[in-house]
Design a protein around this motif. Structure first.
Motif, mmCIF file in Angstrom:
data_model
loop_
_atom_site.group_PDB
_atom_site.id
_atom_site.type_symbol
_atom_site.label_atom_id
_atom_site.label_comp_id
_atom_site.label_asym_id
_atom_site.label_seq_id
_atom_site.Cartn_x
_atom_site.Cartn_y
_atom_site.Cartn_z
ATOM 1 N N ILE A 65 0.843 -1.201 0.000
ATOM 2 C CA ILE A 65 0.000 0.000 0.000
ATOM 3 C C ILE A 65 0.878 1.250 0.000
ATOM 4 C CG2 ILE A 65 -1.611 1.368 1.384
ATOM 5 C CD1 ILE A 65 -2.915 -1.187 2.298
ATOM 6 N N TYR A 68 2.535 1.746 -3.426
ATOM 7 C CA TYR A 68 1.605 2.202 -4.460
ATOM 8 C C TYR A 68 1.136 3.632 -4.189
ATOM 9 C CZ TYR A 68 -1.923 1.893 -8.088
ATOM 10 O OH TYR A 68 -2.662 2.103 -9.216
ATOM 11 N N ALA A 69 1.026 3.988 -2.905
ATOM 12 C CA ALA A 69 0.602 5.348 -2.556
ATOM 13 C C ALA A 69 1.611 6.383 -3.021
ATOM 14 C CB ALA A 69 0.392 5.456 -1.049
ATOM 15 N N PHE A 74 -4.454 8.375 -3.878
ATOM 16 C CA PHE A 74 -5.663 7.650 -3.492
ATOM 17 C C PHE A 74 -6.869 8.581 -3.320
ATOM 18 C CE2 PHE A 74 -2.877 4.110 -1.812
ATOM 19 C CZ PHE A 74 -3.331 3.177 -2.729
ATOM 20 N N SER A 80 -7.984 3.916 -8.368
ATOM 21 C CA SER A 80 -7.179 3.303 -7.312
ATOM 22 C C SER A 80 -8.015 2.969 -6.075
ATOM 23 C CB SER A 80 -6.030 4.232 -6.918
ATOM 24 O OG SER A 80 -6.531 5.400 -6.271
ATOM 25 N N TRP A 81 -9.258 3.441 -6.037
ATOM 26 C CA TRP A 81 -10.053 3.282 -4.822
ATOM 27 C C TRP A 81 -10.373 1.814 -4.517
ATOM 28 C CZ3 TRP A 81 -13.979 7.722 -6.255
ATOM 29 C CH2 TRP A 81 -13.314 8.940 -6.138
ATOM 30 N N LEU A 84 -7.480 0.068 -3.067
ATOM 31 C CA LEU A 84 -7.293 0.417 -1.660
ATOM 32 C C LEU A 84 -8.236 -0.401 -0.777
ATOM 33 C CD1 LEU A 84 -6.028 2.177 0.550
ATOM 34 C CD2 LEU A 84 -7.787 3.902 0.070
ATOM 35 N N SER A 87 -6.957 -3.988 -0.543
ATOM 36 C CA SER A 87 -5.805 -4.116 0.341
ATOM 37 C C SER A 87 -6.224 -4.050 1.806
ATOM 38 C CB SER A 87 -4.781 -3.012 0.032
ATOM 39 O OG SER A 87 -4.314 -3.105 -1.299
#
Length: 324
Positions: A65, A68-69, A74, A80-81, A84, A87
């Protein structure tokens, strides 16, 4: 027996309902204070690797996470939601599993209660997997055709899966009923898997007819399917410990293997999602962050409530049969 760690028990010294097939030694003491089981995280017994395989998985997901952030926003990038949410659900389900494996050995009550909540966590992961399947893995034509019906059906299957797993655990959890339990669960899970596979069926069809556009995507899905199947087989077959009882009491149990494959499957899913986003294949979807968070929160609340009801109504504590 290869090794029986000190201060642990053999299977004959604990209730039958707390025994694992093919695991003869290394069981923790029962009816000890909760702190005893918390300290056992750093001790050697037949649950040590079950605990640590998932503890490590939690840190892996947090790291992914974070990585990727750094590459996306986000808050603003709509596509990308769902990743998220997925994850977070992976971390949630893995955390519940860690708690269950740490404390379930206290007694039969704790064992059943904690693993019912563990099933709820597992289906939160399954629910999130269904979200990434429709929002990332389906093509635009499939998405437009099935999205509304699919989301409703997937939600129903997710709730139904938790209810079925809990009822099967409380009513058919004993080893004498394993075939009935696993047969019913396998049938239900197969139907749910067919629903999720409907999101990618057209990509496979196009590939079979010579369209190579989604070749890399389908290759990713094949690896996900392979690891998922291997994990399911290790979970259901209790192999290798049933063939060599006592040899894999501490290291090499099927459940440890299952945990590893489960984590690898989740990592492959996240990488496949990132690939779809990078290629622009998921640009057609319209996930709503508030809706996803609300649905996930409601799902978690309802599933937890269902588990509590099943524990109290279908398997009341005063009627527990504490086998020796």
């Amino acid at each position: 027996m290869v090794w029986n760690p000190p201060n642990t028990l053999s299977a004959s010294k604990i209730p039958a309902l707390l025994q694992n097939r093919g695991v003869l030694f290394g069981y923790r003491q029962i009816n000890q204070p909760w702190s005893y089981y918390a300290r056992s995280i750093c001790q050697i017994h037949n649950e040590t690797l079950n605990i640590w395989t998932h503890l490590i998985a939690i840190f892996i997901h947090l790291s992914m996470i974070y990585q990727y952030a750094e590459k996306c926003d986000f808050y603003r990038e709509q596509h990308s939601w769902t990743l998220l949410i997925f994850s977070v659900c992976c971390i949630y389900s893995t955390t519940i599993s860690v708690i269950a494996h740490i404390f379930h050995s206290k007694n039969i009550d704790a064992h059943y209660s904690l693993f019912l909540f563990d099933y709820a966590g597992a289906y939160m992961y399954a629910y999130a997997s269904g979200l990434i399947a429709i929002y990332y893995f389906s093509d635009e034509y499939t998405y437009d055709m099935i999205v509304n019906v699919y989301l409703v059906a997937h939600l129903i299957f997710s709730f139904g899966g938790v209810v079925l797993m809990c009822i099967m655990k409380t009513n058919f959890g004993h080893k004498d009923h394993q075939r009935t339990r696993k047969g019913l669960l396998s049938l239900f899970f197969s139907l749910h898997a067919i629903l999720l596979s409907a999101t990618v069926a057209r990509k496979y069809w196009l590939l079979m007819n010579g369209d190579l556009q989604y070749l890399a995507s389908v290759t990713n899905y094949n690896w996900i399917y392979l690891y998922f199947i291997l994990g399911g087989l290790s979970y259901s077959c209790h192999s290798p410990e049933v063939f060599l009882p006592g040899m894999f009491d501490i290291i090499g149990q099927s459940h440890q293997i299952f945990h590893i494959f489960a984590t690898l499957t989740q990592i492959l899913q996240i990488r496949a999602v990132r690939f779809e986003i990078s290629k622009g294949y998921a640009s057609y979807g319209h996930p709503s962050l508030p809706s996803l968070f609300i649905l996930s929160t409601i799902s978690l609340g309802i599933i937890t409530f269902i588990c509590v009801l099943i524990i109290r109504i279908y398997f009341p504590v005063p009627n527990l049969k504490k086998e020796k």
